[in-house]
Design an enzyme around this catalytic site. Structure first.
Site, PDB file in Angstrom:
ATOM      1  N   THR A 184      24.616  40.823  49.985  1.00 14.48           N
ATOM      2  CA  THR A 184      25.880  40.222  50.424  1.00 14.48           C
ATOM      3  C   THR A 184      26.175  40.770  51.804  1.00 14.48           C
ATOM      4  O   THR A 184      25.761  41.874  52.142  1.00 14.48           O
ATOM      5  CB  THR A 184      27.046  40.590  49.489  1.00 14.48           C
ATOM      6  OG1 THR A 184      27.175  41.999  49.491  1.00 14.48           O
ATOM      7  CG2 THR A 184      26.815  40.095  48.095  1.00 14.48           C
ATOM      8  N   GLU A 329      26.631  37.188  44.150  1.00 12.75           N
ATOM      9  CA  GLU A 329      26.564  37.897  42.866  1.00 12.75           C
ATOM     10  C   GLU A 329      26.605  36.968  41.666  1.00 12.75           C
ATOM     11  O   GLU A 329      26.412  37.396  40.532  1.00 12.75           O
ATOM     12  CB  GLU A 329      27.745  38.877  42.748  1.00 12.75           C
ATOM     13  CG  GLU A 329      27.675  40.070  43.687  1.00 12.75           C
ATOM     14  CD  GLU A 329      28.324  39.798  45.039  1.00 12.75           C
ATOM     15  OE1 GLU A 329      28.392  38.626  45.440  1.00 12.75           O
ATOM     16  OE2 GLU A 329      28.752  40.768  45.684  1.00 12.75           O
ATOM     17  N   LYS A 438      50.095  40.364  52.527  1.00 11.93           N
ATOM     18  CA  LYS A 438      51.118  40.880  51.604  1.00 11.93           C
ATOM     19  C   LYS A 438      52.424  41.031  52.346  1.00 11.93           C
ATOM     20  O   LYS A 438      52.576  41.899  53.189  1.00 11.93           O
ATOM     21  CB  LYS A 438      50.673  42.223  51.022  1.00 11.93           C
ATOM     22  CG  LYS A 438      49.491  42.088  50.120  1.00 11.93           C
ATOM     23  CD  LYS A 438      49.172  43.398  49.405  1.00 11.93           C
ATOM     24  CE  LYS A 438      47.804  43.306  48.763  1.00 11.93           C
ATOM     25  NZ  LYS A 438      46.710  43.739  49.615  1.00 11.93           N
ATOM     26  N   TRP A 443      52.339  37.862  47.697  1.00 10.94           N
ATOM     27  CA  TRP A 443      51.104  37.435  48.347  1.00 10.94           C
ATOM     28  C   TRP A 443      51.260  36.073  49.009  1.00 10.94           C
ATOM     29  O   TRP A 443      51.750  35.126  48.388  1.00 10.94           O
ATOM     30  CB  TRP A 443      49.968  37.355  47.325  1.00 10.94           C
ATOM     31  CG  TRP A 443      49.499  38.693  46.862  1.00 10.94           C
ATOM     32  CD1 TRP A 443      49.838  39.905  47.382  1.00 10.94           C
ATOM     33  CD2 TRP A 443      48.607  38.953  45.789  1.00 10.94           C
ATOM     34  NE1 TRP A 443      49.218  40.910  46.687  1.00 10.94           N
ATOM     35  CE2 TRP A 443      48.456  40.352  45.711  1.00 10.94           C
ATOM     36  CE3 TRP A 443      47.913  38.146  44.885  1.00 10.94           C
ATOM     37  CZ2 TRP A 443      47.641  40.961  44.764  1.00 10.94           C
ATOM     38  CZ3 TRP A 443      47.103  38.751  43.941  1.00 10.94           C
ATOM     39  CH2 TRP A 443      46.963  40.149  43.878  1.00 10.94           C
TER      40      TRP A 443
HETATM   41  P1  ADP Z   1      29.411  36.983  51.552  1.00  9.78           P
HETATM   42  O1  ADP Z   1      30.221  37.797  50.562  1.00  9.78           O
HETATM   43  O2  ADP Z   1      28.217  37.647  52.027  1.00  9.78           O
HETATM   44  O3  ADP Z   1      30.227  36.198  52.536  1.00  9.78           O
HETATM   45  P2  ADP Z   1      29.014  35.037  49.560  1.00  9.78           P
HETATM   46  O4  ADP Z   1      28.467  33.719  49.854  1.00  9.78           O
HETATM   47  O5  ADP Z   1      28.522  35.752  48.391  1.00  9.78           O
HETATM   48  O6  ADP Z   1      28.716  35.841  50.789  1.00  9.78           O
HETATM   49  O7  ADP Z   1      30.587  34.912  49.538  1.00  9.78           O
HETATM   50  C1  ADP Z   1      31.259  34.643  48.358  1.00  9.78           C
HETATM   51  C2  ADP Z   1      32.711  34.432  48.626  1.00  9.78           C
HETATM   52  O8  ADP Z   1      32.925  33.230  49.363  1.00  9.78           O
HETATM   53  C3  ADP Z   1      33.528  34.253  47.397  1.00  9.78           C
HETATM   54  O9  ADP Z   1      33.846  35.480  46.798  1.00  9.78           O
HETATM   55  C4  ADP Z   1      34.754  33.536  47.929  1.00  9.78           C
HETATM   56  O10 ADP Z   1      35.669  34.432  48.509  1.00  9.78           O
HETATM   57  C5  ADP Z   1      34.181  32.684  49.016  1.00  9.78           C
HETATM   58  N1  ADP Z   1      33.999  31.309  48.543  1.00  9.78           N
HETATM   59  C6  ADP Z   1      32.894  30.732  48.060  1.00  9.78           C
HETATM   60  N2  ADP Z   1      33.102  29.446  47.743  1.00  9.78           N
HETATM   61  C7  ADP Z   1      34.396  29.193  48.028  1.00  9.78           C
HETATM   62  C8  ADP Z   1      35.236  28.037  47.924  1.00  9.78           C
HETATM   63  N3  ADP Z   1      34.798  26.863  47.479  1.00  9.78           N
HETATM   64  N4  ADP Z   1      36.527  28.170  48.303  1.00  9.78           N
HETATM   65  C9  ADP Z   1      37.014  29.346  48.759  1.00  9.78           C
HETATM   66  N5  ADP Z   1      36.266  30.454  48.893  1.00  9.78           N
HETATM   67  C10 ADP Z   1      34.978  30.386  48.539  1.00  9.78           C
END
Ligand code: ADP
Length: 544
Positions: A184, A329, A438, A443
């Site tokens: 990640t 993950e 916040k 929030w």
């Molecule tokens: P990184 O953490 O490396 O940016 P990831 O692709 O694993 O890569 O990121 C996952 C995160 O992306 C999620 O935890 C969420 O916050 C965000 N995310 C993924 N899909 C969506 C979506 N459709 N809408 C909003 N946020 C999203």
């Protein structure tokens, strides 16, 4: 009493075996490192993947060894992917858009032994190699004629597999053996490695193939825009061959024109990418008066999908946008926003509210919302909480034990996302826990304000971040990048938001900026925005 069915290990090599045996002539189209569009088939890729396995074995690669790739989506990358996985090596996808230090950290942490890389990354590789002693050799995804000049121990991919037989006995190991490794991006702390197993990838492929998920079919022509190094390629590297969909791999060119041309030339029916890619495509189409002939639906995920994108695709081009949520993950797909029976019965306007949510859970997974003490929160569509998820495609720990025990007492993984879940089971992300604003103990959803701001005609991209405030802890400010040639003032944008969000959510300032920084996977980089705002002071004291 045990069941009496055959105990066949769910290893991913069987997916490509299936594609080669039963969809052998189905095409794989690839824009290669040389810039050419080449044509192959599942049968041919299967043969090349076996050559890769033999080449890896000849290098002394054995079960569990990490083999890194750093490249865009191409046929050679696909052969390497299955060649490594099939013989029990762990395919580790590196993102060439990360900084050198991050890549070096990740490759060292993974203990990569070989690196297969796009020739376009040769300069980066040259700097990287002295910093990663575990890498013994570099293989460039190209033919001998296109080899970059390098002093490294390197060979062209085509030469590397040329003399190898197209026969290799794949599998024969536990279905829980490691199969792929993806870090990640580590917006907080160091990057962490997610270690997929054969079983988790196989199950994820089946899960995503449900009609209410990605729903690919043998008749689909799939343009894989999501880079293979981003979050397990959203599982499409497995799901497309599993059903024998034609696969189009676009290489490095992600601009609107290149993507549009591939969609039209290859008669693409389905694609998946992050919102920024689609924005570039739509902008190109609008400026050049283009239409789609075959594109039917697209999955958008990775960050929240603005309503304007969904509407433009649907109303102007007749393309259905399906929002998906997930993370590295979670393999990555966790939820998909498709209408259930109750939502399908609603009016178009009411359905849009659901399309903007991240959607409903895939079968095989469980999710819950909790407060900071881990207590479950109601699914009332209003109460935000930390989103927790559990299932066979969800990480149970990070590679090397980084981050310690990442599961709660019930075995749920903390996604780091803050969301609500409504009475119909639709999950909606309101923020990443670290991006939430916040204000006065409550929030404010940065995502919601961004989505609304993006609906303004002049706005190309929008980002909301919290700025420290003496009375309210934090207040939101909105940064907007305007479309080329468009004009709008901060006042126009404030008036546009007025009445669309709660008064106390109204940004305390609107900044017009030339550029909103994007991270290595095309998402808004809020860390960079916050760094750029150092020393910034809110313009006036607002009493809310
Ligand atoms: P990184 O953490 O490396 O940016 P990831 O692709 O694993 O890569 O990121 C996952 C995160 O992306 C999620 O935890 C969420 O916050 C965000 N995310 C993924 N899909 C969506 C979506 N459709 N809408 C909003 N946020 C999203």
């Amino acid at each position: 009493m045990m069941g009496l069915m055959q105990d066949v290990p769910l290893t991913v090599d069987r997916i490509l075996d299936h594609a080669a045996n039963w969809h052998g002539n189905r095409e794989i189209v690839s824009r290669d490192a040389e810039g050419l569009v080449t044509r192959s088939t599942y049968a041919a890729i299967h043969g090349d993947a076996k050559r890769v396995s033999n080449a890896l074995a000849a290098e002394g690669i054995a079960l569990g060894d990490r083999v890194a790739t750093m490249g865009w989506n191409s046929a050679r990358h696909l052969s390497a992917w299955y060649g490594a996985a099939g013989m029990g090596a762990v395919l580790h996808t590196l993102n060439p858009r990360l900084f050198l230090e991050q890549i070096a950290y990740i490759a060292n942490h993974a203990g990569d032994r070989l690196l297969l890389a796009d020739p376009a990354t040769a300069d980066l590789v040259e700097e990287l190699l002295p910093q990663v002693p575990s890498i013994e050799k570099v293989i460039f995804f190209c033919d001998a004629a296109s080899m970059p000049k390098t002093s490294l121990p390197a060979i062209a991919f085509d030469d590397w597999i040329a003399g190898q037989p197209a026969e290799y006995r794949w599998g024969g190991f536990d279905e829980n053996a490691a199969c792929g490794l993806c870090y990640t991006s580590g917006t907080t702390g160091n990057p962490k490695g997610v270690l997929y197993s054969h079983r988790s990838n196989y199950i994820h492929a089946l899960m995503t193939l449900q009609r209410d998920a990605l729903g690919l079919s043998a008749r689909d022509i799939v343009l894989l825009v999501v880079p293979m190094y981003h979050a397990n390629a959203w599982g499409v590297v497995y799901s497309a061959p599993a059903v024998g969909a034609k696969l189009v791999l676009p290489g490095q060119r992600m601009d609107g024109e290149s993507i549009y041309n591939l969609i039209e030339e290859e008669r693409v029916t389905y694609s998946a990418a992050v919102p920024t890619v689609w924005q570039m495509l739509l902008q190109y189409m609008q400026e050049n008066g283009k239409r789609f002939t075959t594109l039917d639906r697209v999955t958008i995920g990775g960050s929240a999908c603005p309503e304007s994108i969904i509407r433009t695709f649907r109303d102007d081009y007749g393309v259905d946008v399906i929002q998906g949520w997930g993370m590295t993950e979670t393999s990555p797909l966790g939820t998909v926003s498709v209408p259930n029976a109750a939502v399908a019965a609603k009016s178009d306007a009411e359905q849009m509210a659901y399309k903007l949510k991240q959607g409903r859970l895939l079968c095989g997974l469980e999710m819950k919302l909790v407060d900071d003490s881990g207590n479950r929160l109601p699914h009332d569509g209003k109460t935000p909480g930390r989103l927790m998820i559990r299932g066979p495609t969800i990480a149970g720990a990070y590679y090397g034990g980084e981050g310690g025990d990442v599961l709660d007492a019930e075995g749920f993984f903390d996604t780091g996302d803050v969301s609500t879940i409504d009475g119909e089971g639709y999950m909606q992300i309101t923020d990443r826990a670290k991006d939430v604003v916040k204000s006065g103990g409550e929030w404010i959803s940065s995502i919601e304000i961004e989505n609304i701001a993006m609906g303004h005609d002049a706005v190309a991209n929008a980002a909301v971040v919290g700025v420290l405030h003496p009375k309210w802890d934090e207040r939101p400010i909105l940064l907007c990048q305007l479309k080329p040639g468009a004009s709008a003032t901060a006042g126009d944008l404030t008036r546009y938001l007025d009445g669309k969000i709660a008064k106390w959510w109204m940004p305390d300032d609107v900044l017009l900026v030339d550029d909103i920084p994007l991270g290595p996977t095309g998402k808004i980089d809020k860390k960079a925005i916050r760094a750029g705002l150092e020393g910034y002071e809110l313009p006036f004291e607002v009493s809310r």
